[in-house]
Design a protein around this motif. Structure first.
Motif, PDB file in Angstrom:
ATOM      1  N   THR A  43       0.851  -1.179   0.000  1.00  0.00           N
ATOM      2  CA  THR A  43       0.000   0.000   0.000  1.00  0.00           C
ATOM      3  C   THR A  43       0.894   1.239   0.000  1.00  0.00           C
ATOM      4  OG1 THR A  43      -1.695  -1.165   1.238  1.00  0.00           O
ATOM      5  CG2 THR A  43      -1.814   1.227   1.246  1.00  0.00           C
ATOM      6  N   GLY A  44       0.466   2.246  -0.732  1.00  0.00           N
ATOM      7  CA  GLY A  44       1.247   3.468  -0.797  1.00  0.00           C
ATOM      8  C   GLY A  44       2.312   3.472  -1.862  1.00  0.00           C
ATOM      9  N   ALA A  45       2.426   2.383  -2.628  1.00  0.00           N
ATOM     10  CA  ALA A  45       3.396   2.341  -3.724  1.00  0.00           C
ATOM     11  C   ALA A  45       3.094   3.449  -4.726  1.00  0.00           C
ATOM     12  CB  ALA A  45       3.357   0.975  -4.410  1.00  0.00           C
ATOM     13  N   LYS A  46       4.125   3.911  -5.400  1.00  0.00           N
ATOM     14  CA  LYS A  46       3.997   5.017  -6.351  1.00  0.00           C
ATOM     15  C   LYS A  46       3.720   4.490  -7.759  1.00  0.00           C
ATOM     16  CE  LYS A  46       6.902   8.387  -6.111  1.00  0.00           C
ATOM     17  NZ  LYS A  46       8.199   9.118  -6.088  1.00  0.00           N
ATOM     18  N   LEU A 101       9.036  16.160 -18.541  1.00  0.00           N
ATOM     19  CA  LEU A 101       9.979  16.976 -17.772  1.00  0.00           C
ATOM     20  C   LEU A 101       9.477  17.289 -16.370  1.00  0.00           C
ATOM     21  CD1 LEU A 101      11.096  19.484 -20.571  1.00  0.00           C
ATOM     22  CD2 LEU A 101      12.334  17.486 -19.708  1.00  0.00           C
ATOM     23  N   ALA A 102       8.157  17.382 -16.213  1.00  0.00           N
ATOM     24  CA  ALA A 102       7.609  17.741 -14.907  1.00  0.00           C
ATOM     25  C   ALA A 102       7.866  16.676 -13.844  1.00  0.00           C
ATOM     26  CB  ALA A 102       6.104  17.991 -15.023  1.00  0.00           C
ATOM     27  N   LEU A 103       8.199  15.472 -14.272  1.00  0.00           N
ATOM     28  CA  LEU A 103       8.403  14.381 -13.314  1.00  0.00           C
ATOM     29  C   LEU A 103       9.822  14.339 -12.760  1.00  0.00           C
ATOM     30  CD1 LEU A 103       6.401  11.534 -15.079  1.00  0.00           C
ATOM     31  CD2 LEU A 103       5.594  13.278 -13.464  1.00  0.00           C
ATOM     32  N   ASN A 104      10.696  15.157 -13.320  1.00  0.00           N
ATOM     33  CA  ASN A 104      12.081  15.235 -12.838  1.00  0.00           C
ATOM     34  C   ASN A 104      12.720  13.849 -12.762  1.00  0.00           C
ATOM     35  OD1 ASN A 104      12.022  18.120 -12.518  1.00  0.00           O
ATOM     36  ND2 ASN A 104      10.701  17.781 -10.739  1.00  0.00           N
ATOM     37  N   ASN A 105      13.311  13.539 -11.621  1.00  0.00           N
ATOM     38  CA  ASN A 105      13.985  12.244 -11.450  1.00  0.00           C
ATOM     39  C   ASN A 105      13.188  11.306 -10.544  1.00  0.00           C
ATOM     40  OD1 ASN A 105      16.264  12.916 -13.055  1.00  0.00           O
ATOM     41  ND2 ASN A 105      17.081  14.113 -11.350  1.00  0.00           N
ATOM     42  N   ASN A 106      11.894  11.443 -10.543  1.00  0.00           N
ATOM     43  CA  ASN A 106      11.048  10.568  -9.734  1.00  0.00           C
ATOM     44  C   ASN A 106      11.209   9.115 -10.176  1.00  0.00           C
ATOM     45  OD1 ASN A 106      10.081  12.789  -8.382  1.00  0.00           O
ATOM     46  ND2 ASN A 106       8.196  12.935  -9.576  1.00  0.00           N
ATOM     47  N   ALA A 107      10.887   8.212  -9.281  1.00  0.00           N
ATOM     48  CA  ALA A 107      10.954   6.780  -9.592  1.00  0.00           C
ATOM     49  C   ALA A 107       9.668   6.120  -9.124  1.00  0.00           C
ATOM     50  CB  ALA A 107      12.162   6.141  -8.919  1.00  0.00           C
ATOM     51  N   TYR A 108       9.152   5.202  -9.935  1.00  0.00           N
ATOM     52  CA  TYR A 108       7.834   4.618  -9.677  1.00  0.00           C
ATOM     53  C   TYR A 108       7.898   3.097  -9.558  1.00  0.00           C
ATOM     54  CZ  TYR A 108       6.297   9.287 -10.861  1.00  0.00           C
ATOM     55  OH  TYR A 108       6.132  10.652 -10.863  1.00  0.00           O
ATOM     56  N   LYS A 130      12.948   5.131 -23.394  1.00  0.00           N
ATOM     57  CA  LYS A 130      14.081   5.385 -22.505  1.00  0.00           C
ATOM     58  C   LYS A 130      13.642   6.181 -21.280  1.00  0.00           C
ATOM     59  CE  LYS A 130      18.736   7.305 -22.213  1.00  0.00           C
ATOM     60  NZ  LYS A 130      18.484   7.890 -20.876  1.00  0.00           N
ATOM     61  N   ARG A 131      12.849   7.220 -21.512  1.00  0.00           N
ATOM     62  CA  ARG A 131      12.369   8.045 -20.386  1.00  0.00           C
ATOM     63  C   ARG A 131      11.501   7.222 -19.445  1.00  0.00           C
ATOM     64  NH1 ARG A 131      12.869  11.225 -16.295  1.00  0.00           N
ATOM     65  NH2 ARG A 131      11.377  12.944 -16.111  1.00  0.00           N
ATOM     66  N   ILE A 132      10.630   6.404 -19.995  1.00  0.00           N
ATOM     67  CA  ILE A 132       9.771   5.562 -19.158  1.00  0.00           C
ATOM     68  C   ILE A 132      10.620   4.601 -18.337  1.00  0.00           C
ATOM     69  CG2 ILE A 132       8.037   3.725 -19.247  1.00  0.00           C
ATOM     70  CD1 ILE A 132       6.910   5.198 -21.755  1.00  0.00           C
ATOM     71  N   SER A 133      11.606   3.990 -18.959  1.00  0.00           N
ATOM     72  CA  SER A 133      12.485   3.074 -18.233  1.00  0.00           C
ATOM     73  C   SER A 133      13.222   3.792 -17.111  1.00  0.00           C
ATOM     74  CB  SER A 133      13.490   2.436 -19.198  1.00  0.00           C
ATOM     75  OG  SER A 133      14.361   1.564 -18.515  1.00  0.00           O
ATOM     76  N   ASP A 134      13.671   5.008 -17.378  1.00  0.00           N
ATOM     77  CA  ASP A 134      14.373   5.784 -16.347  1.00  0.00           C
ATOM     78  C   ASP A 134      13.476   6.082 -15.148  1.00  0.00           C
ATOM     79  OD1 ASP A 134      16.677   5.835 -17.871  1.00  0.00           O
ATOM     80  OD2 ASP A 134      16.331   7.855 -18.656  1.00  0.00           O
ATOM     81  N   LYS A 137      11.424   1.871 -11.300  1.00  0.00           N
ATOM     82  CA  LYS A 137      12.396   1.253 -10.407  1.00  0.00           C
ATOM     83  C   LYS A 137      12.765  -0.143 -10.912  1.00  0.00           C
ATOM     84  CE  LYS A 137      10.578   3.560  -6.257  1.00  0.00           C
ATOM     85  NZ  LYS A 137       9.928   3.336  -4.931  1.00  0.00           N
ATOM     86  N   ALA A 138      13.975  -0.564 -10.623  1.00  0.00           N
ATOM     87  CA  ALA A 138      14.429  -1.904 -11.000  1.00  0.00           C
ATOM     88  C   ALA A 138      13.538  -2.961 -10.351  1.00  0.00           C
ATOM     89  CB  ALA A 138      15.875  -2.108 -10.576  1.00  0.00           C
ATOM     90  N   GLY A 139      13.196  -3.979 -11.123  1.00  0.00           N
ATOM     91  CA  GLY A 139      12.355  -5.059 -10.620  1.00  0.00           C
ATOM     92  C   GLY A 139      10.871  -4.760 -10.645  1.00  0.00           C
ATOM     93  N   LYS A 140      10.501  -3.562 -11.084  1.00  0.00           N
ATOM     94  CA  LYS A 140       9.091  -3.167 -11.108  1.00  0.00           C
ATOM     95  C   LYS A 140       8.527  -3.277 -12.525  1.00  0.00           C
ATOM     96  CE  LYS A 140       9.370  -2.301  -6.744  1.00  0.00           C
ATOM     97  NZ  LYS A 140       8.709  -3.203  -5.772  1.00  0.00           N
ATOM     98  N   HIS A 141       7.218  -3.013 -12.661  1.00  0.00           N
ATOM     99  CA  HIS A 141       6.508  -3.344 -13.891  1.00  0.00           C
ATOM    100  C   HIS A 141       5.971  -2.135 -14.659  1.00  0.00           C
ATOM    101  CE1 HIS A 141       5.777  -7.296 -11.597  1.00  0.00           C
ATOM    102  NE2 HIS A 141       6.755  -7.469 -12.462  1.00  0.00           N
ATOM    103  N   LEU A 142       6.036  -2.269 -15.983  1.00  0.00           N
ATOM    104  CA  LEU A 142       5.423  -1.345 -16.930  1.00  0.00           C
ATOM    105  C   LEU A 142       4.332  -2.097 -17.676  1.00  0.00           C
ATOM    106  CD1 LEU A 142       5.214   1.094 -18.957  1.00  0.00           C
ATOM    107  CD2 LEU A 142       7.113   0.018 -20.207  1.00  0.00           C
ATOM    108  N   ALA A 143       3.125  -1.548 -17.680  1.00  0.00           N
ATOM    109  CA  ALA A 143       1.999  -2.169 -18.386  1.00  0.00           C
ATOM    110  C   ALA A 143       1.576  -1.277 -19.546  1.00  0.00           C
ATOM    111  CB  ALA A 143       0.825  -2.382 -17.437  1.00  0.00           C
ATOM    112  N   VAL A 144       1.484  -1.879 -20.737  1.00  0.00           N
ATOM    113  CA  VAL A 144       1.179  -1.129 -21.955  1.00  0.00           C
ATOM    114  C   VAL A 144       0.004  -1.781 -22.672  1.00  0.00           C
ATOM    115  CG1 VAL A 144       2.079  -0.303 -24.166  1.00  0.00           C
ATOM    116  CG2 VAL A 144       3.636  -0.560 -22.207  1.00  0.00           C
ATOM    117  N   THR A 145      -0.922  -0.960 -23.166  1.00  0.00           N
ATOM    118  CA  THR A 145      -1.946  -1.468 -24.074  1.00  0.00           C
ATOM    119  C   THR A 145      -1.707  -0.844 -25.445  1.00  0.00           C
ATOM    120  OG1 THR A 145      -3.617   0.261 -23.688  1.00  0.00           O
ATOM    121  CG2 THR A 145      -3.600  -1.612 -22.176  1.00  0.00           C
TER     122      THR A 145
END
Length: 202
Positions: A43-46, A101-108, A130-134, A137-145
């Motif tokens: 809970t509270g994950a970004k 750019l508004a997300l700066n160096n945030n990690a999700y 590349k930006r999405i990958s940056d 976080k390592a080990g976390k998931h990206l979901a695309v439709t």
């Protein structure tokens, strides 16, 4: 959805009420049921929702206890989403790929990009990945439709293919761990099918 050409999402501004109503008829648990098991446990994950549209998915994720950053390039869609689907766990952001750019160096902990990729010009897709990958976080998931089929002439769209996406994502430490079968369109548009992919960042 690129920063250089605002006409890409101009129709979402001019017809925001229509799109809002169409997208609001659908439910996260139905549209994205294949993605649910890949959501963060804690809970509270970004979570980052890129191209949040009506805010439907952002609201559902926020209600699950996640901290959601909802990004949308259309000012009017974003205003509607914030007005009608607001939640204390959502941060609304007006921004767009390829740079966010508004997300700066945030990690999700999880990134969702649904019904967006066809708006990204082919020459901006690798930069976008590349930006999405940056941002993931390592080990976390990206979901695309992926929307595959006849383009909507009212909106700027480009051809997409799963092969292209897999090739580009492999350059940026994104490994596919789930690829769906072709699924029918939830709005019953016979000329459109969808493919859903989940990547894990290595």
């Amino acid at each position: 959805m690129n920063s250089k050409n605002s006409t890409t999402w101009a129709s979402y501004d001019s017809d925001s009420d229509k799109y809002f109503d169409d997208y609001s008829k659908l439910y996260f648990s139905n549209i994205h049921r294949q993605f649910i098991k890949f959501l963060p446990i804690q809970t509270g994950a970004k979570i980052l929702d890129i191209g949040c549209g009506s805010g439907r998915d952002a609201l559902s994720l926020a209600r699950r206890g996640y901290q959601v950053t909802a990004v949308e390039p259309s000012n009017k869609m974003l205003a509607l989403a914030q007005k009608k689907n607001n939640h204390k766990n959502i941060t609304w952001t007006n921004d767009c790929l390829p740079y966010l750019l508004a997300l700066n160096n945030n990690a999700y902990d999880f990134i969702l990009i649904s019904a967006v990729w066809m708006h990204i010009p082919p020459d901006e897709r690798e930069t976008s990945i590349k930006r999405i990958s940056d941002l993931l976080k390592a080990g976390k998931h990206l979901a695309v439709t992926l929307r595959i089929g006849t383009p909507d002439t009212k909106r700027i769209m480009y051809p997409v293919s799963i092969e292209e996406l897999l090739k580009q994502s492999s350059k940026f430490n994104l490994k596919p761990i789930y690829i769906s079968r072709e699924t029918k369109d939830s709005l019953s548009r016979k000329e459109i099918i969808w493919k859903k992919i989940v990547f894990e960042k290595e």
